[in-house]
Every structure is written in C-alpha cells, then in structure tokens.
Design an enzyme around this catalytic site. Structure first.
Site, PDB file in Angstrom:
ATOM      1  CD  GLU A   1      -1.849  -2.349   1.501  1.00 60.64           C
ATOM      2  OE1 GLU A   1      -0.721  -2.594   1.983  1.00 60.64           O
ATOM      3  OE2 GLU A   1      -2.729  -3.220   1.386  1.00 60.64           O
TER       4      GLU A   1
ATOM      5  CG  HIS B   1     -10.499  -6.455   6.801  1.00 66.02           C
ATOM      6  ND1 HIS B   1      -9.617  -6.962   7.708  1.00 66.02           N
ATOM      7  CD2 HIS B   1      -9.950  -6.683   5.585  1.00 66.02           C
ATOM      8  CE1 HIS B   1      -8.571  -7.492   7.067  1.00 66.02           C
ATOM      9  NE2 HIS B   1      -8.748  -7.320   5.779  1.00 66.02           N
TER      10      HIS B   1
END
Lengths: 334, 326
Positions: A71, A140
C-alpha cells in the site's frame, strides 16, 4: 434515461467513463485486474476483491495496473505519477489499510502543493471501502474517514446512493486535488436509479434528501438510509424530519448544515464511526459554535461506541447506529 | 570520457556552488540569521553533480532532507533557493516550504522531503508517468543509506523492477543514518546487493569521485532508457558537516572526519583530475570560485532585502481550485 444499479456498479460505470474521456486516468491497486490479462480456459478476472473494477482491464489493458500488496508503494507511486501528469485512481481495498500508507497521503499528497508554494497539482483519487456490516471484524470494518477529513489538503467524500456515487467519483477523479472516495459497506450493494452518461456531483455540496420542519437528521454514506428510516417512523408520530446527506466530509457544506438547523432548531447527527474526534463531533461543534441562537434543544450524536468493531453478528449489529437509536435520540431532546 | 570543456567547467561550477552554498548556510544558521532544521550536503557534491550532469529537462529528481545539492545540480535558481531558506515571498516556494521541502517542479526537481525514504515512491511514480506517456525521460531518486531500510524503498524497487520503469535509485551511502553508523543497523556491507532481490541491476561508485559517479550513472541510464528497467546505484560518500547544523558530532572521531575532508574531498579530486589531464585551466577554476562567491553574496543580499510572505499566505495553496494550473 436511468436504470437501477448497485453502488458498486455505479462506481464501475464512472471508472469506465473517466478512463474513456481522459487518457491520463490510470487505475492502480491490489487485484484491480486480478487475472484479467491471463490466458487460459475458464480463467476470468477478479476485478478487485468486491468485483468493483471488473471489465476495466479488458477495455484499458495498459492503464489498469495490478500492484503487489504494497500500500505504501502504491499510494506513494500514485502521488508521484499525479505530480508529473497522470490522474491516478488508487484502490485501497479497505480504509483500515490506511495504517500502512498514511505517509504518502498525510505528508506527501496533502502537503506538496502547499510546501511548493502552489507549484504542484496532485490529481489523485483513492477509492476505499469503509465501515461495518459484513462481519469483517476490527481490521476491515472501520470508518476512518474522520482521519482523512481532518487533514488539510485532502478532500473526503462518501456517497449514500448509486447515483451520487457515480457523479461524485467522476468529480473526484477530475478534481486537481487528492480526494478520498469512501464506499460504505452498508450501501455498497444497495441499488438505485443511476442516470446514464457523463455527469458530476459537485464536491462540497450536501443534499437535502427529505424535507421536514421539526428536526434535522444529518447523515452520510451508510447512515443516510438509517436517517430516512427513522424519519419515516417519526412521521407516524407527527414529527417531520429534514434529512441532510452531507456527501462531502471535507470540504464540509457548513451552509447547508446551518440552514437546516435554522429551519428546525433541532439536530441529530448520525455517524457510523467512533465518537472521539469524529465528523459527528465536528458537525455538533459547528451547530453550537455558529448556530447556537437557532438551537432549541441539545445537539445529539448517534455514533458507534469508542471501541473496535466486533466480529460476532449480534455485537456488530448493536455496534452500528440504527433507526431506533436515532428515534431515541430525537425523543431525548424533549 | 565524453565531457566537453564547457561541461566540465559547468560541473565544477555546480560542485563549487553546492560547497559554497552549504558553507554559507552553516554560517547563517550558526549566526542565528536563518531558522529551521538544516541538513548540509557538503562532501557529497560529486554524487548530485555526477548524476545530474546526465539529466535533461524531461528527467525528474526526487530528493531528501539533505536536498540543496540536488536542487543546484538540477539547475534550480540559487537566488530563489536562498530566498526560500530565508522564508521570503521571493523564494522558489514562496517561503512556505523551506529547506526540507525545497523544490522547483519546472526544473524537474520534485522536492526535498522531510520524511526519510518518502521521495523514493514519488520518483517511482514519476518514472511510471515517463513510461506511460512515453516522454523518454528518466526519474532519479536520491536517498541515503538510512532510507534503504524503509519499506517505501523495498516496495518501490519491487514495483519499478516488475514494471521495468525508467528509474534510477541513487543511494548516497554516507556511513551514517542520522547519528548511527550504518553498520550498526544494516547487515550488508553494500546497499547495492539489495537490488538482487528485485532482479535489478546495481552498480557501486566512489561517491567522492565525480568521474566515477558520472561513468557509472551513464551505464545505469543507458540501461534505464533502453527499457531494461531500473538500476540501483550506490555511491559511497561522506557528509562533512554532520547530520544537521549544530550536530555536536560526538559519534565520530575527528581523525575519521579529517581523513575524508583532507584526503578525499570531491572538489580536490575533480581539480587534480582535470588539471593533470590538462582538460581545463586552473585560472578557469579560480575564476569560477570567485563568480560563485559573488553570486552567493548577491543571493543573500537579495534574500535579506526581500519581503516575507503576507499572512494571507497561511491558508493559500492548500487546495487547487478548478482550472488552476500547477
């Protein structure tokens, strides 16, 4: 003309239009093609973990870039590409992964224009999935848009319906600033009428989705349907609610917030995120600071508790704001 | 060697300018005339100039907290840099960036960076732009040995190698990450070996020798520009002035520093080389020394006389409004 699409498909359509209309638009992220260029019988593309980018790599094979699971590298590279003439759209699979790539957003994308005295543009869009509702547990399921909304130099938007999703994403991609585009799980699968063709929903403009005069329910993303459900039930009790969909968390449409407050004198803010340093707290502060004379009752916030998101289904359901809690908050105002 | 006399003199001018610029800044900060965190590039001149002598307008550079040398080597106006460091409205970033963010995008200098390693993905992105837009340009990331321990370094090299981007990663290994000797925190002797993990070409140059850096960069850029992918170039160097102005330098011995400063100074090396080979005249070099001093004196005077930015500048340039150019 319009037809019914899910929010995910509306996003997909916006990406197609953005890439068709501007050769500088590129799509980068983990699995955004997901096998899309692989040869072989029975092999198909993933198009992202939730399938939102399906079909794009076939139409734009050179501009849809599957990345490694890196990322920091993805977002940092996208910032560099944006600074030098591309218009990247990055998929950050879940906003929780901000923890691995905060620097390129916080210290690079958000500040480069400023630090360079206005001599840089960073036309970057980061699409990311936010919030609870899929039993995806604590890493998440977060609603971390309050973090990006609090960083000067970034814009943060969060649509509540498919039509706004398409128009806001096109506006975000074409904006010359870095924009965080949040796709809330609570509304990601919801369907709605979506106009065909190319259109933009302006960033920074809230939308009054229901008109009433007794109380202002202010929501965004996944909490807008909750506000509407509460409004419907309140109407049965003779309480008529204004429902304001913020759509953009930064810039914040302060005028729309103060206008609905002036009309009803009563505000309940519904935010899926945790309460500390939140958008709900920010809006409440605005109401007290600049709308105090209009307030007839205390401002109420309906948020998640100050805790991580639990996995167990009944716990997760209880964690999220509900119409019942909104109604309770309205009643508690007296 | 393919450098003309003019190119050699230009390279010398830039190296001398970097040295004189940094010495001037050291004096100004010590005298309390200039503020901020100041990291000087003196001692490493051969790296920036050896690399940038190969670069043109289409090529970009991303730099570090020790970024003045990269700016000068890439052709950023010294007067605008000085005004920036004085925090003046006439600075290259209107006085809003300062030393750690000094930049000039028009010159392909994407900026110094206050975050160690953060320029590496930015350069990778610029290389992606060069590849997708087929500009023919290369993108250079300058960074230290310390930055090669950041995730941003490894993630960037992996992506750049995988996509065969026209990127040159230049690690300026000056032996210290801030105050900690590199060998205390890095298990490999040469940072260059890290390229192997990414199936990437690597080279090692003597960072105190302009000609070695120039030659190795040439080889690296031929590789990048011919579509064979990125290169990691390690330049072994030494920072003469410590991590920042005011660094007490307790972590290194005077003997060690003196050995580098007296015996391996890149400007002395350059001068010996060009004079021995009769490539330029010693008078040319002395004339450049004087011109550099004059230019710097004028830059300081102009900067000190320039106005500070108006207070309204605090909140400008946060966002770009529609249609506003870069």
């Amino acid at each position: 003309m319009s037809r019914k699409l899910s929010l995910g498909l509306a996003v997909n359509e916006a990406l197609h239009i953005a890439m068709e209309t501007d050769p500088d638009v590129i799509l980068m992220g983990e699995d955004v093609a997901g096998g899309g260029l692989r040869e072989g019988d029975g092999i198909d593309e993933m198009g992202g973990v939730l399938g939102t980018t399906r079909g794009l790599v076939k139409s734009f094979p050179d501009r849809v870039l599957d990345t490694p699971i890196s990322e920091m590298g993805i977002v940092g590279t996208a910032v560099g590409a944006a600074m030098t003439g591309m218009r990247p759209v990055v998929e950050l699979m879940f906003i929780d992964f901000l923890g691995t790539c905060l620097d390129p957003l916080l210290n690079q994308a958000a500040k480069l224009r400023y630090m360079l005295g206005g001599k840089a543009r960073i036309p970057l869009t980061v699409r990311t999935v936010t919030g609870a509702g899929m039993q995806a547990a604590a890493q998440h399921s977060q609603s971390l848009y309050w973090m990006t909304a609090g960083i000067p130099g970034l814009k943060t938007v969060i649509p509540s319906n498919p039509a706004d999703a398409k128009g806001l994403l096109l506006a975000a991609i074409r904006d010359d600033n870095p924009v965080i585009f949040c796709e809330a799980k609570l509304v990601l699968g919801a369907t709605g009428e979506v106009p065909e063709g190319d259109y933009e929903v302006p960033i920074g403009k809230a939308n009054l989705v229901r008109e009433g005069s007794d109380v202002s329910l202010i929501g965004f993303g996944g909490t807008v349907p909750i506000c509407l459900k509460a409004a419907k039930q309140l109407a049965d009790e003779g309480i008529d609610a204004d429902v304001l969909d913020l759509r953009s968390l930064s810039p914040l449409d302060e005028e729309a917030i103060l206008t609905t407050l002036a009309k009803t004198g009563r505000v309940v803010i519904v935010d899926e995120s945790t309460p500390r340093s939140s958008v709900a707290s920010d809006v409440a502060a605005l109401c007290v600071d600049q709308g105090f004379d209009s307030l007839q009752t205390p401002v109420r916030r309906v948020t998640a508790p100050h805790s991580p998101v639990p996995f167990s289904r009944p716990l997760e359901q209880a964690y999220l704001p509900t119409a019942a809690r909104v109604i309770e908050a309205v009643r508690s105002q007296g | 060697m393919d450098l003309t006399r003019e190119q050699l003199l230009e390279a010398y001018r830039k190296m001398r300018m970097i040295r004189a610029f940094e010495e001037k800044l050291g004096d100004l900060v010590t005298a309390g005339k200039m503020g901020g965190f100041m990291h000087l590039y003196a001692g490493e001149e051969a790296v920036a100039v050896g690399v940038c002598t190969h670069l043109g307008q289409v090529d970009t550079v991303a730099s570090t907290h020790r970024g003045h040398g990269h700016c000068i080597a890439k052709g950023v106006d010294v007067s605008a840099m000085m005004a920036e460091l004085f925090g003046r409205a006439t600075g290259c970033s209107k006085g809003k960036g300062g030393s750690m963010h000094i930049a000039d995008v028009d010159k392909g200098m994407l900026g110094a960076n206050g975050i160690v390693g953060a320029g590496i993905p930015l350069a990778t992105g610029a290389a992606l732009t060069a590849k997708l837009k087929k500009t023919g340009g290369v993108s250079v990331a300058f960074f230290g040995d310390g930055a090669s321990n950041q995730g941003a370094f490894h993630e960037s090299l992996n992506m750049a190698a995988n996509w065969k981007l026209p990127a040159l990663y230049v690690v300026e290994n000056n032996g210290f990450g801030e105050f900690t000797p590199t060998e205390f925190v890095v298990p490999v002797k040469d940072i260059a070996v890290r390229a192997t993990s990414y199936a990437m070409k690597s080279l090692i140059a003597d960072g105190m020798d302009f000609f070695d850096v120039y030659e190795k960069t040439g080889e690296a850029l031929e590789h990048c520009r011919s579509g064979q992918g990125p290169v990691l170039l390690e330049c072994k160097t030494y920072r003469f002035a410590g991590h920042f102005v005011g660094d007490p330098l307790v972590y290194r011995s005077k003997e060690e520093a003196e050995d580098w400063i007296q015996n391996r100074d890149p400007l002395d090396n350059f001068e010996e080389h060009v004079l021995e080979a009769s490539l330029v005249d010693v008078d040319d070099l002395r004339r450049i020394d004087l011109e550099v001093q004059e230019e710097l004196t004028a830059a300081v005077e102009a900067a000190e006389a320039a106005p500070f930015p108006g207070l309204e500048e605090i909140t400008t340039d946060v966002y770009c409004t529609a249609g506003e150019g870069a």
